[in-house]
Motif scaffolding. Structure first.
Motif, PDB file in Angstrom:
ATOM      1  N   TYR A   9       0.826  -1.209   0.000  1.00 57.21           N
ATOM      2  CA  TYR A   9       0.000   0.000   0.000  1.00 57.21           C
ATOM      3  C   TYR A   9       0.865   1.265   0.000  1.00 57.21           C
ATOM      4  CZ  TYR A   9      -4.330  -2.627   1.002  1.00 57.21           C
ATOM      5  OH  TYR A   9      -5.417  -3.459   0.937  1.00 57.21           O
ATOM      6  N   GLN A  12       2.066   1.842  -3.476  1.00 53.85           N
ATOM      7  CA  GLN A  12       0.970   2.316  -4.317  1.00 53.85           C
ATOM      8  C   GLN A  12       0.679   3.796  -4.081  1.00 53.85           C
ATOM      9  OE1 GLN A  12      -1.493  -1.710  -3.735  1.00 53.85           O
ATOM     10  NE2 GLN A  12      -2.714  -0.044  -4.557  1.00 53.85           N
ATOM     11  N   GLN A  34      -9.290   6.123  -2.591  1.00 54.91           N
ATOM     12  CA  GLN A  34     -10.150   5.677  -3.685  1.00 54.91           C
ATOM     13  C   GLN A  34      -9.324   5.277  -4.909  1.00 54.91           C
ATOM     14  OE1 GLN A  34     -13.038   8.518  -5.073  1.00 54.91           O
ATOM     15  NE2 GLN A  34     -14.145   6.974  -6.237  1.00 54.91           N
ATOM     16  N   GLU A  36      -6.336   4.158  -5.140  1.00 56.02           N
ATOM     17  CA  GLU A  36      -5.517   2.957  -4.936  1.00 56.02           C
ATOM     18  C   GLU A  36      -6.255   1.821  -4.229  1.00 56.02           C
ATOM     19  OE1 GLU A  36      -2.795   2.384  -6.422  1.00 56.02           O
ATOM     20  OE2 GLU A  36      -2.557   4.417  -7.206  1.00 56.02           O
ATOM     21  N   CYS A  37      -7.562   1.995  -3.992  1.00 51.96           N
ATOM     22  CA  CYS A  37      -8.383   0.956  -3.344  1.00 51.96           C
ATOM     23  C   CYS A  37      -7.785   0.506  -2.017  1.00 51.96           C
ATOM     24  CB  CYS A  37      -8.581  -0.241  -4.268  1.00 51.96           C
ATOM     25  SG  CYS A  37      -9.395   0.166  -5.819  1.00 51.96           S
ATOM     26  N   SER A  40      -9.261   3.874   3.899  1.00 51.07           N
ATOM     27  CA  SER A  40      -8.734   5.169   4.347  1.00 51.07           C
ATOM     28  C   SER A  40      -8.228   5.137   5.786  1.00 51.07           C
ATOM     29  CB  SER A  40      -9.754   6.283   4.150  1.00 51.07           C
ATOM     30  OG  SER A  40     -10.936   6.010   4.847  1.00 51.07           O
TER      31      SER A  40
END
Length: 137
Positions: A9, A12, A34, A36-37, A40
């Protein structure tokens, strides 16, 4: 060996921030999550680690958001991994058995190769360069 989801993550989100490097309009956490899915609430923790390590900056307020602290070509994969996981590869110092010294030497060699490679890969290498590199659903 397993790459942590936190490192994935972090890579990304840094690649996403690399796309907006130098822009005056900073992306907010919701936009990054949003794009990088990434959940939050988990992204907040990752961004805090990256900010503490000096890889990103954050600004509060309406004009606030997140940005890389330096150009994408200057942030290495090694810096990302150590910022969020602490070490690229960890192993014990052996148990003193007959094979322990040789096994330890092999793992040290592997660790050095991984260290060298992660220092040669940058955020710029992980960034989407064109629309053909992007996936559409």
């Amino acid at each position: 060996m397993k790459l942590s989801l936190k490192v994935e993550y972090a890579c990304q989100v840094l690649a996403q921030l690399g796309r907006s490097y130098g822009d005056s309009d900073l992306p907010h956490i919701e936009q990054l999550a949003q794009a990088e899915c990434i959940p939050s609430n988990y992204l907040v923790q990752i961004l805090n680690d990256l900010r503490t390590a000096g890889l990103i900056i954050s600004k509060r307020g309406k004009q606030g958001g997140y940005a890389l602290s330096k150009p994408p070509a200057e942030i290495t994969l090694h810096a990302i991994v150590t910022a969020v996981d602490g070490a690229v590869l960890e192993f014990s110092e052996g148990n003193g058995g007959a094979s322990s010294p040789r096994v330890l030497t092999v793992w040290r060699d592997v660790a050095q190769m991984i260290d060298d490679k992660t220092r040669s890969i940058t955020v710029e290498d992980m960034m989407v360069q064109s629309s053909k590199d992007m996936w559409y659903i």
